[in-house]
Design a protein around this motif. Structure first.
Motif, short mmCIF file in Angstrom:
data_model
loop_
_atom_site.label_atom_id
_atom_site.label_comp_id
_atom_site.label_asym_id
_atom_site.label_seq_id
_atom_site.Cartn_x
_atom_site.Cartn_y
_atom_site.Cartn_z
N GLU A 176 -63.24 -6.90 -12.90
CA GLU A 176 -63.51 -8.19 -13.36
C GLU A 176 -64.27 -8.41 -14.69
O GLU A 176 -64.69 -9.65 -15.04
CB GLU A 176 -64.26 -8.77 -12.14
N ASP B 237 -66.73 -6.43 -15.80
CA ASP B 237 -68.09 -5.62 -16.27
C ASP B 237 -67.81 -3.79 -16.23
O ASP B 237 -66.74 -3.62 -15.37
CB ASP B 237 -69.06 -6.04 -14.89
N HIS C 216 -69.73 -9.57 -18.57
CA HIS C 216 -68.90 -10.30 -19.24
C HIS C 216 -69.45 -11.78 -19.17
O HIS C 216 -69.13 -12.45 -19.86
CB HIS C 216 -67.38 -10.29 -18.82
N GLU C 217 -70.46 -11.79 -18.02
CA GLU C 217 -70.79 -13.23 -17.77
C GLU C 217 -72.12 -13.39 -18.61
O GLU C 217 -72.87 -14.45 -18.47
CB GLU C 217 -70.92 -13.74 -16.32
N SER C 218 -72.79 -12.37 -19.00
CA SER C 218 -74.04 -12.56 -19.64
C SER C 218 -74.28 -13.28 -20.78
O SER C 218 -73.29 -13.46 -21.54
CB SER C 218 -74.63 -10.89 -19.88
N SER D 137 -73.64 -11.74 -24.25
CA SER D 137 -72.20 -11.14 -24.72
C SER D 137 -71.95 -11.33 -26.04
O SER D 137 -72.32 -12.39 -26.59
CB SER D 137 -71.08 -11.95 -23.69
N GLN E 144 -70.13 -14.71 -27.21
CA GLN E 144 -70.89 -15.71 -27.13
C GLN E 144 -72.01 -15.82 -28.47
O GLN E 144 -72.48 -16.89 -28.77
CB GLN E 144 -71.66 -16.17 -25.94
#
Length: 221
Positions: free
Chosen positions: A58, A60, A78-80, A83, A86
Motif C-alpha cells: 500500500e 509503506d 507514504h501518508e506521513s 514524506s 510533501q
C-alpha cells in the motif's frame, strides 16, 4: 513514537539480521506466492552486503542494508507528513547526519525515485563497533496519530520481536491460525524440520523451500 524510540528498541546488528532473516522465512512458508509477502531477505544483495526489506503493498516500506560497515535502515511511510513528496525532499534532519560510510545507501537507486530523490521518512544507522543505533536530530511535525515518521507501524515487528507479536500480525494478515511454537522455532534461527513447516502451512514441503532458504542464508541442517 518516532525513529528515536525505534533506535532505543532495536537489538544489536547480528540479532536484527537474524530476526529479519527469520521473518522472511516465516513468510516464505506462510505464503508460497512472493508477491503476497511483506518481508524478504537477500543474503547476496552484493558481494559484501545483505538486505532485509518490507513492503506492505500500500506504499509503506523499509530496507535494511547489512555490510561490513554496519547497518543502515531506511523507512518510508507514504501518508506521513514527513514524506519527501510533501516537502520537496527529505524532511530536515532525517538524512543530514548519516555517516559518510553509509552515503552509498542514501544514494542507492533502489531506495530513491526515478528522479534520484531518496524515498524516506525515517532513517537509522549503526556502525560496526557502535554501542547503539543513531538517528538525525529532527524537529518532528505535530503528532500524526502519534507516529509522525511512520516508525511505529513500519518497525513494529522489529521492536517487538516476540513470537506472539508475529503470530498476531500473521493471523490478521493471512486470516488463519499460525502455530506459536513453530514461530518460536523459526525466530530462534533453528534449522527447519518437516514438522515445523507443516504446522505453519500444511500445503508447503521443506524440500520446496531449499532455494529460498539458500537465498536468505537461513541455517539448514
Amino acid at each position: 513514537m518516532t525513529v528515536h524510540d525505534t533506535a532505543r528498541d532495536l537489538p544489536e546488528i547480528t540479532a536484527l539480521r537474524d530476526h529479519c532473516r527469520s521473518l522472511a522465512v516465516l513468510e516464505a512458508i506462510l505464503s508460497p506466492e512472493w508477491a503476497d509477502r511483506y518481508h524478504s531477505f537477500d543474503a547476496s544483495w552484493s558481494e559484501t552486503e545483505e538486505t532485509a526489506s518490507m513492503r506492505d503493498g500500500e506504499g509503506d516500506e523499509y530496507s535494511i542494508v547489512f555490510s561490513p560497515a554496519g547497518a543502515y535502515v531506511r523507512g518510508f511511510a507514504h501518508e506521513s507528513p514527513m514524506s519527501p513528496y510533501q516537502n520537496d525532499g527529505p524532511w530536515p534532519g532525517v538524512l543530514d547526519s548519516v555517516p559518510e560510510v553509509f552515503a552509498p545507501c542514501v544514494d542507492e537507486p533502489a531506495f530513491s525515485d526515478e528522479d534520484g530523490m531518496p524515498v524516506v521518512t525515517a532513517c537509522l544507522w549503526r556502525r560496526t563497533g557502535d554501542e547503539g543505533w543513531s538517528t538525525g536530530e529532527i524537529d518532528f511535525p505535530e503528532s500524526f496519530n502519534g507516529d509522525p515518521d511512520g516508525s511505529r507501524s513500519l518497525f513494529a515487528l522489529l521492536t517487538d520481536r516476540s513470537a506472539e507479536a508475529f503470530q498476531e500480525w500473521a493471523e490478521d494478515y493471512y486470516e488463519t491460525e499460525v502455530d506459536l511454537d513453530a514461530i518460536r522455532h523459526v525466530l530462534a534461527s533453528r534449522p527447519l524440520t518437516e514438522d515445523v513447516v507443516t504446522r505453519l502451512n500444511p500445503e508447503v514441503r521443506l524440500t520446496g523451500l531449499a532455494k529460498e532458504l539458500t537465498e536468505a542464508g537461513y541455517p539448514q541442517a
